[in-house]
Scaffold this motif. Structure first.
Motif, PDB file in Angstrom:
ATOM      1  N   PHE A 154     -15.349 -50.399 -42.902  1.00  0.00           N
ATOM      2  CA  PHE A 154     -16.067 -50.873 -44.087  1.00  0.00           C
ATOM      3  C   PHE A 154     -15.473 -50.302 -45.371  1.00  0.00           C
ATOM      4  O   PHE A 154     -15.748 -50.812 -46.460  1.00  0.00           O
ATOM      5  N   ALA A 155     -14.647 -49.260 -45.220  1.00  0.00           N
ATOM      6  CA  ALA A 155     -13.921 -48.737 -46.381  1.00  0.00           C
ATOM      7  C   ALA A 155     -12.567 -49.414 -46.536  1.00  0.00           C
ATOM      8  O   ALA A 155     -11.816 -49.102 -47.469  1.00  0.00           O
ATOM      9  N   GLY A 156     -12.235 -50.347 -45.621  1.00  0.00           N
ATOM     10  CA  GLY A 156     -10.980 -51.073 -45.694  1.00  0.00           C
ATOM     11  C   GLY A 156      -9.766 -50.273 -45.253  1.00  0.00           C
ATOM     12  O   GLY A 156      -8.637 -50.610 -45.596  1.00  0.00           O
ATOM     13  N   ILE A 157      -9.998 -49.231 -44.426  1.00  0.00           N
ATOM     14  CA  ILE A 157      -8.903 -48.355 -44.008  1.00  0.00           C
ATOM     15  C   ILE A 157      -8.232 -48.861 -42.740  1.00  0.00           C
ATOM     16  O   ILE A 157      -7.015 -48.725 -42.578  1.00  0.00           O
ATOM     17  N   ILE A 158      -8.982 -49.453 -41.829  1.00  0.00           N
ATOM     18  CA  ILE A 158      -8.411 -49.987 -40.593  1.00  0.00           C
ATOM     19  C   ILE A 158      -8.640 -51.496 -40.548  1.00  0.00           C
ATOM     20  O   ILE A 158      -9.545 -52.027 -41.207  1.00  0.00           O
ATOM     21  N   SER A 159      -7.830 -52.164 -39.759  1.00  0.00           N
ATOM     22  CA  SER A 159      -7.897 -53.630 -39.675  1.00  0.00           C
ATOM     23  C   SER A 159      -9.015 -54.060 -38.723  1.00  0.00           C
ATOM     24  O   SER A 159      -9.518 -53.248 -37.924  1.00  0.00           O
ATOM     25  N   PRO A 160      -9.400 -55.338 -38.779  1.00  0.00           N
ATOM     26  CA  PRO A 160     -10.407 -55.843 -37.833  1.00  0.00           C
ATOM     27  C   PRO A 160      -9.979 -55.668 -36.377  1.00  0.00           C
ATOM     28  O   PRO A 160     -10.820 -55.385 -35.512  1.00  0.00           O
ATOM     29  N   VAL A 161      -8.695 -55.863 -36.099  1.00  0.00           N
ATOM     30  CA  VAL A 161      -8.217 -55.702 -34.716  1.00  0.00           C
ATOM     31  C   VAL A 161      -8.353 -54.245 -34.270  1.00  0.00           C
ATOM     32  O   VAL A 161      -8.796 -53.965 -33.142  1.00  0.00           O
ATOM     33  N   GLU A 162      -7.985 -53.318 -35.125  1.00  0.00           N
ATOM     34  CA  GLU A 162      -8.112 -51.899 -34.774  1.00  0.00           C
ATOM     35  C   GLU A 162      -9.577 -51.517 -34.591  1.00  0.00           C
ATOM     36  O   GLU A 162      -9.925 -50.770 -33.666  1.00  0.00           O
ATOM     37  N   PHE A 163     -10.406 -52.054 -35.461  1.00  0.00           N
ATOM     38  CA  PHE A 163     -11.849 -51.806 -35.350  1.00  0.00           C
ATOM     39  C   PHE A 163     -12.379 -52.317 -34.015  1.00  0.00           C
ATOM     40  O   PHE A 163     -13.117 -51.621 -33.308  1.00  0.00           O
ATOM     41  N   ARG A 164     -11.977 -53.526 -33.642  1.00  0.00           N
ATOM     42  CA  ARG A 164     -12.407 -54.108 -32.366  1.00  0.00           C
ATOM     43  C   ARG A 164     -11.949 -53.267 -31.189  1.00  0.00           C
ATOM     44  O   ARG A 164     -12.733 -52.993 -30.262  1.00  0.00           O
ATOM     45  N   ASP A 165     -10.705 -52.834 -31.216  1.00  0.00           N
ATOM     46  CA  ASP A 165     -10.169 -52.069 -30.081  1.00  0.00           C
ATOM     47  C   ASP A 165     -10.870 -50.714 -29.920  1.00  0.00           C
ATOM     48  O   ASP A 165     -11.125 -50.268 -28.797  1.00  0.00           O
ATOM     49  N   ILE A 166     -11.190 -50.083 -31.031  1.00  0.00           N
ATOM     50  CA  ILE A 166     -11.903 -48.798 -30.947  1.00  0.00           C
ATOM     51  C   ILE A 166     -13.310 -49.008 -30.409  1.00  0.00           C
ATOM     52  O   ILE A 166     -13.793 -48.238 -29.569  1.00  0.00           O
ATOM     53  N   LEU A 167     -13.988 -50.075 -30.864  1.00  0.00           N
ATOM     54  CA  LEU A 167     -15.338 -50.359 -30.369  1.00  0.00           C
ATOM     55  C   LEU A 167     -15.331 -50.695 -28.883  1.00  0.00           C
ATOM     56  O   LEU A 167     -16.228 -50.263 -28.142  1.00  0.00           O
ATOM     57  N   LEU A 168     -14.343 -51.477 -28.439  1.00  0.00           N
ATOM     58  CA  LEU A 168     -14.265 -51.814 -27.019  1.00  0.00           C
ATOM     59  C   LEU A 168     -14.053 -50.562 -26.172  1.00  0.00           C
ATOM     60  O   LEU A 168     -14.662 -50.405 -25.102  1.00  0.00           O
ATOM     61  N   ALA A 169     -13.195 -49.670 -26.641  1.00  0.00           N
ATOM     62  CA  ALA A 169     -12.969 -48.419 -25.907  1.00  0.00           C
ATOM     63  C   ALA A 169     -14.245 -47.587 -25.858  1.00  0.00           C
ATOM     64  O   ALA A 169     -14.569 -46.983 -24.823  1.00  0.00           O
ATOM     65  N   PHE A 170     -14.978 -47.584 -26.952  1.00  0.00           N
ATOM     66  CA  PHE A 170     -16.230 -46.818 -26.996  1.00  0.00           C
ATOM     67  C   PHE A 170     -17.252 -47.390 -26.021  1.00  0.00           C
ATOM     68  O   PHE A 170     -17.898 -46.645 -25.273  1.00  0.00           O
ATOM     69  N   GLU A 171     -17.399 -48.717 -26.019  1.00  0.00           N
ATOM     70  CA  GLU A 171     -18.379 -49.354 -25.138  1.00  0.00           C
ATOM     71  C   GLU A 171     -18.008 -49.186 -23.670  1.00  0.00           C
ATOM     72  O   GLU A 171     -18.890 -49.041 -22.815  1.00  0.00           O
ATOM     73  N   ASN A 172     -16.714 -49.198 -23.359  1.00  0.00           N
ATOM     74  CA  ASN A 172     -16.254 -49.074 -21.977  1.00  0.00           C
ATOM     75  C   ASN A 172     -15.980 -47.626 -21.566  1.00  0.00           C
ATOM     76  O   ASN A 172     -15.553 -47.386 -20.435  1.00  0.00           O
ATOM     77  N   ARG A 173     -16.219 -46.690 -22.502  1.00  0.00           N
ATOM     78  CA  ARG A 173     -15.970 -45.271 -22.264  1.00  0.00           C
ATOM     79  C   ARG A 173     -14.525 -45.020 -21.826  1.00  0.00           C
ATOM     80  O   ARG A 173     -14.247 -44.260 -20.905  1.00  0.00           O
ATOM     81  N   ASP A 174     -13.620 -45.700 -22.524  1.00  0.00           N
ATOM     82  CA  ASP A 174     -12.189 -45.539 -22.289  1.00  0.00           C
ATOM     83  C   ASP A 174     -11.567 -44.700 -23.403  1.00  0.00           C
ATOM     84  O   ASP A 174     -12.210 -44.406 -24.422  1.00  0.00           O
ATOM     85  N   LYS A 175     -10.313 -44.365 -23.242  1.00  0.00           N
ATOM     86  CA  LYS A 175      -9.559 -43.670 -24.284  1.00  0.00           C
ATOM     87  C   LYS A 175      -9.343 -44.633 -25.447  1.00  0.00           C
ATOM     88  O   LYS A 175      -8.830 -45.739 -25.262  1.00  0.00           O
ATOM     89  N   PRO A 176      -9.705 -44.250 -26.671  1.00  0.00           N
ATOM     90  CA  PRO A 176      -9.525 -45.158 -27.814  1.00  0.00           C
ATOM     91  C   PRO A 176      -8.083 -45.177 -28.280  1.00  0.00           C
ATOM     92  O   PRO A 176      -7.272 -44.328 -27.886  1.00  0.00           O
ATOM     93  N   PRO A 177      -7.726 -46.141 -29.118  1.00  0.00           N
ATOM     94  CA  PRO A 177      -6.374 -46.144 -29.703  1.00  0.00           C
ATOM     95  C   PRO A 177      -6.152 -44.868 -30.522  1.00  0.00           C
ATOM     96  O   PRO A 177      -6.989 -44.491 -31.340  1.00  0.00           O
ATOM     97  N   TRP A 178      -4.996 -44.240 -30.302  1.00  0.00           N
ATOM     98  CA  TRP A 178      -4.676 -43.004 -31.009  1.00  0.00           C
ATOM     99  C   TRP A 178      -3.547 -43.212 -32.020  1.00  0.00           C
ATOM    100  O   TRP A 178      -2.985 -42.251 -32.531  1.00  0.00           O
ATOM    101  N   ASN A 179      -3.258 -44.476 -32.328  1.00  0.00           N
ATOM    102  CA  ASN A 179      -2.122 -44.764 -33.202  1.00  0.00           C
ATOM    103  C   ASN A 179      -2.538 -45.418 -34.521  1.00  0.00           C
ATOM    104  O   ASN A 179      -1.727 -46.057 -35.184  1.00  0.00           O
ATOM    105  N   THR A 180      -3.807 -45.262 -34.908  1.00  0.00           N
ATOM    106  CA  THR A 180      -4.250 -45.808 -36.187  1.00  0.00           C
ATOM    107  C   THR A 180      -4.158 -44.724 -37.267  1.00  0.00           C
ATOM    108  O   THR A 180      -3.867 -43.555 -36.975  1.00  0.00           O
ATOM    109  N   VAL A 181      -4.467 -45.106 -38.507  1.00  0.00           N
ATOM    110  CA  VAL A 181      -4.425 -44.135 -39.605  1.00  0.00           C
ATOM    111  C   VAL A 181      -5.525 -43.079 -39.467  1.00  0.00           C
ATOM    112  O   VAL A 181      -5.480 -42.047 -40.154  1.00  0.00           O
ATOM    113  N   LEU A 182      -6.495 -43.323 -38.582  1.00  0.00           N
ATOM    114  CA  LEU A 182      -7.549 -42.333 -38.361  1.00  0.00           C
ATOM    115  C   LEU A 182      -7.049 -41.135 -37.562  1.00  0.00           C
ATOM    116  O   LEU A 182      -7.700 -40.092 -37.522  1.00  0.00           O
TER     117      LEU A 182
END
Length: 226
Positions: A154-182
């Motif tokens: 919501f601050a415009g720091i990550i893209s919609p695709v990156e946001f989706r991938d992090i949320l999917l990892a969170f919901e599935n209790r998987d390792k999230p993407p570690w290659n974003t600006v976060l």
């Protein structure tokens, strides 16, 4: 038994006086022991059999038993308090381990991006166990999680695709993407708790990490607080 003196005054035998003295002394000692027991400082360090002493604690209060064998710690919760520089392992409302930690080189505040030197804050879980990482044994956390992803999106720091991938990892209790600006690859690892020296990880002394690695499993909750 009383003895009448010639002057008309009563006199007690010496053995009766001694008996009365000791009975009085015993009565005073028992009263004092109860009083001292009522004044026991709840913050004092217990000694002896910790498990037995903890039975007298108030119901709901956190108990302490650092002598709990590792094999009996099967469902731990991990708490990191950044200001205190401590990591606590709790199981069934019993504090079973307490370790000093080192944090990121810029420890104050929540992590916002790669390279800021901050250790993230929030409710995480262990998503990776690595027995041979760069710093020896290590436990990877699921950062960035949903909270950090939402704030960044919501601050415009990550893209919609990156946001989706992090949320999917969170919901599935998987390792999230570690290659974003976060950033990512936030681990609890060995290497020393002598200072704040990591890039955002939580560092323990080697011997403490050996214990924690045996205790924790993938899925173990880790709460990191300011």
């Amino acid at each position: 038994m009383q003895i009448m003196r010639l002057d008309g005054k009563m006199k007690f035998p010496i053995n009766m006086l001694l008996l009365a003295f000791f009975l009085s002394a015993c009565s005073m000692q028992n009263s004092g022991s109860k009083l001292e027991s009522a004044r026991v400082d709840k913050n004092c360090k217990p000694s002896g059999n910790l498990s037995q002493q903890n039975e007298s604690h108030e119901k709901g209060a956190l108990k302490v038993d650092y002598l709990t064998p590792l094999c009996n710690i099967s469902a731990p919760e991990v708490f990191v308090y950044k200001e205190k520089r401590r990591l606590y392992v709790v199981q069934s409302n019993v504090l079973v381990r307490d370790y000093p930690v080192g944090l990121g080189f810029h420890p104050q505040g929540d992590k916002e991006k790669e390279g800021d030197g901050r250790t993230p804050e929030g409710e995480f879980w262990i998503c990776v166990k690595n027995a041979a990482s760069q710093f020896g044994k290590s436990l990877g956390l699921n950062y960035p999680d949903k909270k950090h992803a939402e704030r960044a999106f919501f601050a415009g720091i990550i893209s919609p695709v990156e946001f989706r991938d992090i949320l999917l990892a969170f919901e599935n209790r998987d390792k999230p993407p570690w290659n974003t600006v976060l950033g990512g690859e936030i681990f609890i690892h060995s290497g020393g708790a002598h200072k704040d020296w990591t890039n955002g990880c939580v560092a323990l002394y080697d011997s403490d990490m050996e214990e924690l690695f045996k205790i924790a499993a993938v899925g173990t909750p880790v709460s990191i607080r300011p």
